[in-house]
Design a protein around this motif. Structure first.
Motif: not given
Length: 260
Positions: A1-11, A22-38
């Motif tokens: 399961m390809k996973v994207a994360i919307l937001g990259c703060g404390a959660i 690799g802490e979630v079996a069967g899940a692969e991170l493809i990237g994060v979407v965030h609004a911060e400058p850096a």
């Protein structure tokens, strides 16, 4: 399961790094979407369009406004959506768009609380007569932009608990968007925003964030008390929330007999 994360703060940051490692079996991170400058160090970054096109599941960790703005386009494109900011679903029109239009599926995360399965079962069995949730947090973590300066200063300096609001869950969720997703979760579980009475208390001496849920109905009486350590990075949320998200991801990636 390809996973994207919307937001990259404390959660979102915790979730993204756990999936990447690799802490979630069967899940692969493809990237994060965030609004911060850096950009967050060590994580792949995507724009929203790329995330929707490439992901099987987008995990929303960016807040109620971001969910309202981006959620409908995610499910409309056929991508599944896991929602953390469930308070946004107090907007009935938004909930309908996310839940009923598809073809992407809507999933909700229980976040900082439990007992929702029992409440949902009781509501289905014969209904509930009364449902209450009292949320208590450190006083400074409950300061809101809409508060006047005297109220904000009182929360910075008070030495005793202050009840900030007591109202139907829909109103409290709107007033405290970063702190009252729990009230929204309870209302969604029982299927009635007006039945659930939510109270927010600011307590400068509270060692933990607490949520006390009580309910009475034809099936019986219930009381759940949850006491969480606040997030080190954002005291407005509980440290357990990203791990609740990871538990949801694990069930979606490999549904092998875990509790729903």
């Amino acid at each position: 399961m390809k996973v994207a994360i919307l937001g990259c703060g404390a959660i979102g940051g915790v979730v993204a790094r756990a999936v990447q490692n690799g802490e979630v079996a069967g899940a692969e991170l493809i990237g994060v979407v965030h609004a911060e400058p850096a950009d967050p160090p060590g994580l792949p970054v995507l724009d929203v369009e790329s995330a929707i096109a490439r992901a099987d599941l987008v995990v929303e960790c960016a807040g109620q406004r971001a969910l309202a703005e981006l959620g409908p386009s995610i499910v409309a494109a056929g991508t599944d959506l896991l929602v953390v900011s469930v308070g946004a679903l107090a907007d009935d029109a938004l909930l309908a768009k996310l839940r009923d239009t598809g073809p992407g599926r809507l999933h909700l995360c229980s976040g900082a609380i439990g007992g929702l399965d029992a409440l949902a079962a009781t509501a289905r069995m014969g209904g509930l007569d009364a449902v209450r949730i009292v949320t208590t947090k450190k006083a400074p973590a409950l300061i809101q932009k809409w508060m006047d300066e005297p109220t904000a200063q009182r929360l910075r300096t008070t030495g005793e608990p202050v009840q900030l609001m007591r109202a139907p869950a829909r109103e409290v969720t709107a007033a405290f968007p970063a702190s009252a997703n729990v009230a929204a979760s309870v209302a969604l579980a029982v299927g009635d925003w007006d039945l659930v009475e939510a109270t927010v208390v600011a307590d400068p001496n509270a060692p933990l964030t607490s949520h006390v849920i009580t309910a009475d109905g034809s099936a019986g009486s219930y009381r759940f008390e949850i006491r969480n350590h606040p997030s080190v990075d954002n005291p407005a949320t509980s440290g357990v929330v990203p791990h609740a998200v990871l538990a949801c991801l694990a069930r979606l990636a490999q549904p092998t007999g875990a509790f729903a």
